[in-house]
Design a protein around this motif. Structure first.
Motif, PDB file in Angstrom:
ATOM      1  N   LEU A 244       0.838  -1.211   0.000  1.00  0.00           N
ATOM      2  CA  LEU A 244       0.000   0.000   0.000  1.00  0.00           C
ATOM      3  C   LEU A 244       0.868   1.254   0.000  1.00  0.00           C
ATOM      4  O   LEU A 244       0.615   2.224   0.716  1.00  0.00           O
ATOM      5  N   SER A 248       1.998   1.310   3.786  1.00  0.00           N
ATOM      6  CA  SER A 248       2.015  -0.141   4.042  1.00  0.00           C
ATOM      7  C   SER A 248       2.126  -0.466   5.526  1.00  0.00           C
ATOM      8  O   SER A 248       1.487  -1.403   6.013  1.00  0.00           O
ATOM      9  N   TRP A 251      -1.157   0.196   7.205  1.00  0.00           N
ATOM     10  CA  TRP A 251      -2.112  -0.850   6.813  1.00  0.00           C
ATOM     11  C   TRP A 251      -1.883  -2.115   7.642  1.00  0.00           C
ATOM     12  O   TRP A 251      -2.813  -2.722   8.156  1.00  0.00           O
ATOM     13  N   SER A 261      -2.506  -2.262  -3.585  1.00  0.00           N
ATOM     14  CA  SER A 261      -3.404  -1.297  -4.215  1.00  0.00           C
ATOM     15  C   SER A 261      -2.842  -0.884  -5.569  1.00  0.00           C
ATOM     16  O   SER A 261      -1.684  -1.163  -5.895  1.00  0.00           O
ATOM     17  N   ILE A 267      -8.058  -2.291  -4.574  1.00  0.00           N
ATOM     18  CA  ILE A 267      -7.256  -2.773  -3.433  1.00  0.00           C
ATOM     19  C   ILE A 267      -7.623  -4.239  -3.178  1.00  0.00           C
ATOM     20  O   ILE A 267      -8.803  -4.613  -3.223  1.00  0.00           O
ATOM     21  N   ASN A 289      -3.599   5.360  -2.485  1.00  0.00           N
ATOM     22  CA  ASN A 289      -4.543   4.278  -2.156  1.00  0.00           C
ATOM     23  C   ASN A 289      -5.983   4.777  -2.240  1.00  0.00           C
ATOM     24  O   ASN A 289      -6.284   5.880  -1.766  1.00  0.00           O
ATOM     25  N   ALA A 294     -10.063   1.223   0.463  1.00  0.00           N
ATOM     26  CA  ALA A 294      -9.325   0.900   1.699  1.00  0.00           C
ATOM     27  C   ALA A 294     -10.300   0.765   2.861  1.00  0.00           C
ATOM     28  O   ALA A 294     -10.197  -0.168   3.674  1.00  0.00           O
ATOM     29  N   ALA A 298     -10.891  -2.773   4.832  1.00  0.00           N
ATOM     30  CA  ALA A 298     -10.629  -2.774   6.277  1.00  0.00           C
ATOM     31  C   ALA A 298     -11.888  -3.165   7.050  1.00  0.00           C
ATOM     32  O   ALA A 298     -11.819  -3.906   8.037  1.00  0.00           O
TER      33      ALA A 298
END
Ligand code: GLU
Length: 318
Positions: A244, A248, A251, A261, A267, A289, A294, A298
């Motif tokens: 990402l 990253s 994340w 992504s 993603i 991103n 995202a 998530a």
């Protein structure tokens, strides 16, 4: 305990609804095609290791794979040359710098460090064997198709948009070449890399591609082995480190799944042994991103307790 179909269905639907409330970001504009994609599109998909497909929203819209292609060319190159060769020639560390950074190369004697930044992806494309660019490209396209479980197509429109504006990547190609870290003609490597970014996939395709990693290399829809089980942890580790962009680490800290992504707005996240989550929405944050994708990925990961770093009980109640 296996995650129930109902739980996944609810998580996907709730993630889609929640992500639609998230605002902000802007389409990538340095590739003209990407600037023209309708910003309101938003799709989510989950594919399980046993091949069940769940989706919500615009999960059948075909968008440009962009940087997510780096994962699959990496997997191909590992199959053809061995994971150690890729680690030696390209690297296996995060750069901590933007995906198209020239400074990252300068700081590391021309070694890209990660196959998931542009320099490393161009170097990886240069390692895929073939007498001509077309032969090399065909292997990469076949690999994307095997991961997706259906024939993937190059978009002439995306490819033209990229090939006529990819001057920065061409500069990276020549820098690699001058450092001895490009393993074919550099403009051929950039051409092939640019094509690999210019295929069109849906969120459902992307979830199947990720689920092929979740199973350990067998496409759960076609039942065909795509890469060897031994290489899957290496691919997922690269995704964790650089998937990402400069976010990253954030994340990994907040979601706890290997992800990747692309500036097309897609993603992907992989929960090994379980499933893959994919989402698509064009507006990007400053790191590159997708803001809504995202949030959706998530959300699904959290609802299903998939954080890899959490003990099972903590993940389930997260
Ligand atoms: N084709 C894009 C580029 O090389 C991909 C970038 C990305 O998605 O990160 O600039």
């Amino acid at each position: 305990m296996a995650i129930s179909s109902d739980a996944i269905r609810q998580a996907v639907s709730a993630a889609h609804t929640a992500a639609l409330m998230v605002n902000g970001g802007a389409n990538a504009s340095y590739i003209p095609y990407l600037a023209s994609v309708p910003s309101g599109l938003m799709g989510v998909a989950v594919v399980t290791a046993d091949g069940q497909v769940f989706s919500a929203g615009d999960a059948d819209y075909r968008f440009a794979i962009e940087s997510i292609s780096k994962v699959f060319t990496l997997a191909l190159a590992m199959e053809l040359l061995g994971a150690d060769a890729i680690r030696r020639k390209v690297g296996a560390s995060p750069t901590g710098l933007p995906f198209n950074s020239v400074m990252a190369l300068e700081l590391n004697s021309g070694k890209p460090l990660s196959p998931l930044v542009n320099a490393g992806a161009i170097a990886t494309a240069s390692l895929v064997p073939g007498d001509t660019a077309d032969q090399c490209w065909q292997k990469i396209l076949d690999c994307q198709s095997s991961f997706a479980g259906r024939p993937i197509d190059l978009s002439a429109e995306v490819n033209t948009s990229e090939q006529t504006t990819n001057f920065h990547n061409r500069a990276i190609g020549w820098l690699l070449y001058s450092a001895g870290t490009c393993y074919s003609d550099p403009m051929r490597a950039v051409d092939v890399y640019t094509r690999q970014c210019s295929t069109l996939i849906t969120a459902k395709d992307l979830a199947v591609m990720g689920a092929t990693l979740a199973t350990g290399g067998v496409n759960p829809v076609t039942g065909k082995r795509v890469i060897s089980t031994a290489n899957v942890p290496h691919v997922l580790a690269e995704m964790t480190m650089e998937g990402l962009y400069t976010a990253s680490g954030e994340w990994a800290y907040t979601v706890g799944l290997p992800g990747k992504s692309g500036v097309g707005g897609g993603i992907l996240a992989v929960a090994p042994g379980k499933l893959a989550i994919a989402a698509f929405s064009p507006p990007l944050d400053p790191a590159g991103n997708s803001v809504r994708a995202a949030a959706a990925v998530a959300h699904v990961a959290r609802s299903l307790g998939l954080n890899l770093y959490a003990p099972a009980a903590a993940a389930a109640s997260a």
